[in-house]
Write a protein that holds these residues in place. Structure first.
Motif, PDB file in Angstrom:
ATOM      1  N   PRO A  95      45.144 130.349  52.964  1.00  0.00           N
ATOM      2  CA  PRO A  95      45.447 132.219  51.614  1.00  0.00           C
ATOM      3  C   PRO A  95      46.087 131.881  50.295  1.00  0.00           C
ATOM      4  O   PRO A  95      46.912 131.125  50.564  1.00  0.00           O
ATOM      5  N   SER A  96      46.335 133.227  50.022  1.00  0.00           N
ATOM      6  CA  SER A  96      47.431 133.194  48.649  1.00  0.00           C
ATOM      7  C   SER A  96      47.887 133.504  49.099  1.00  0.00           C
ATOM      8  O   SER A  96      48.472 134.070  49.856  1.00  0.00           O
ATOM      9  N   LYS A  97      49.525 133.548  48.347  1.00  0.00           N
ATOM     10  CA  LYS A  97      50.406 134.293  48.776  1.00  0.00           C
ATOM     11  C   LYS A  97      49.436 136.534  48.447  1.00  0.00           C
ATOM     12  O   LYS A  97      50.363 137.012  49.573  1.00  0.00           O
ATOM     13  N   LEU A 130      52.533 118.299  49.075  1.00  0.00           N
ATOM     14  CA  LEU A 130      51.777 119.352  49.586  1.00  0.00           C
ATOM     15  C   LEU A 130      51.917 120.028  49.843  1.00  0.00           C
ATOM     16  O   LEU A 130      51.405 121.367  49.291  1.00  0.00           O
ATOM     17  N   ASP A 131      52.819 120.187  50.326  1.00  0.00           N
ATOM     18  CA  ASP A 131      54.079 121.602  51.107  1.00  0.00           C
ATOM     19  C   ASP A 131      54.854 122.003  50.199  1.00  0.00           C
ATOM     20  O   ASP A 131      54.631 123.070  49.936  1.00  0.00           O
ATOM     21  N   LYS A 164      52.008 127.665  45.445  1.00  0.00           N
ATOM     22  CA  LYS A 164      50.603 129.046  45.608  1.00  0.00           C
ATOM     23  C   LYS A 164      50.517 129.684  46.715  1.00  0.00           C
ATOM     24  O   LYS A 164      50.122 131.104  45.972  1.00  0.00           O
ATOM     25  N   CYS A 165      51.292 129.189  47.584  1.00  0.00           N
ATOM     26  CA  CYS A 165      50.570 130.571  48.724  1.00  0.00           C
ATOM     27  C   CYS A 165      51.992 130.667  49.931  1.00  0.00           C
ATOM     28  O   CYS A 165      52.093 132.235  50.311  1.00  0.00           O
ATOM     29  N   GLY A 166      53.085 130.117  49.020  1.00  0.00           N
ATOM     30  CA  GLY A 166      53.710 131.340  49.634  1.00  0.00           C
ATOM     31  C   GLY A 166      54.250 130.956  51.027  1.00  0.00           C
ATOM     32  O   GLY A 166      54.192 129.946  51.720  1.00  0.00           O
TER      33      GLY A 166
END
Length: 264
Positions: A133-135, A190-191, A197-199
């Motif tokens: 998922p994105s933000k 990655l985190d 990117k995803c918050g």
């Protein structure tokens, strides 16, 4: 609708993890196998009469072949709409050559170890993290609806305690230790990427399951205390519990089956 990824899932922890997710959640599960995907699906679903078979898809994926990883991602993309998101991802390949001295190091085995344990998970990230998922994504399921899902997406990569430089008191297992140390490093990177990117919608973590009674550790079962040698069923139950309970403030690190951090 969220979905989950278990790669690989033809045997060992991945096999039992896939069965566990099918029994304890309602979301679709995408599993992978290097070959015989129909046989693997049949085996996973065996003795699970209450599980709808169409919830499980097994895709062909070889961690040493990026083309197959890309093809599997394209197949996954065709299965889900933009309203769906990857909620749980388990990148859990593993191979072990237990060298005790530098004289036992072999170039072909070294290359294969890093290809499967470290490079493979990196390429899986490349092709499958776009499904996270994105933000702006609305996470439609609540923990009341799916109590075994965390409130955010989690990308888990299989590490190992022996990959901890801090914990290395015995030496040996040169290639396996180094490849799993690499897992801890790529998980942190990655985190950081997912945080931007995803918050708070997605995080990455590495995981040490303990010594599990699978083919990977079979040679060493006799040297492990009975209470420290876990069945695959117990191991995946603990894994899913840690994934559910680790919060965003603990993101980007490596955790063991007790929920205790494994230092780099």
């Amino acid at each position: 609708m969220p979905w989950s990824l278990v790669s690989p899932a033809s045997r060992g922890i991945g096999f039992h993890l896939t069965r566990h997710l099918l029994q304890t959640t309602k979301i679709p599960v995408v599993a992978t196998a290097r070959k015989d995907v129909d046989g693997v699906k049949k085996s996973i679903l065996q003795d699970l009469p209450d599980v709808e078979s169409d919830r499980l898809t097994v895709l062909e994926l070889d961690f040493t072949n990026e083309t197959s990883i890309q093809r599997a991602a394209e197949d996954a993309k065709s299965m889900f709409t933009s309203d769906n998101h990857l909620r749980l991802a388990f990148a859990i390949p593993g191979i072990l050559y237990p060298e005790k001295a530098p004289s036992q190091l072999d170039h072909e085995q070294l290359t294969r170890t890093f290809a499967i344990n470290t490079i493979g998970p990196l390429l899986l990230m490349k092709h499958f993290t776009p499904f996270l998922p994105s933000k702006s994504t609305k996470l439609s399921t609540s923990q009341e609806q799916e109590p075994d899902l965390p409130p955010h997406a989690v990308w888990l990569t299989m590490a190992a305690r022996v990959g901890s430089t801090t914990d290395n008191k015995l030496g040996g297992w040169f290639s396996y230790r180094a490849s799993k140390a690499g897992v801890t490093s790529i998980t942190k990177s990655l985190d950081h990427y997912l945080n931007g990117k995803c918050g708070e919608k997605a995080m990455a973590m590495a995981y040490h399951p303990g010594t599990v009674k699978t083919g990977l550790s079979k040679e060493f079962w006799g040297s492990v205390k009975k209470e420290k040698l876990f069945s695959p069923e117990y191991a995946v139950e603990k894994m899913v519990g840690v994934v559910r309970d680790i919060g965003l403030e603990q993101r980007g690190r490596c955790w063991d089956w007790r929920g205790i951090e494994v230092l780099p």
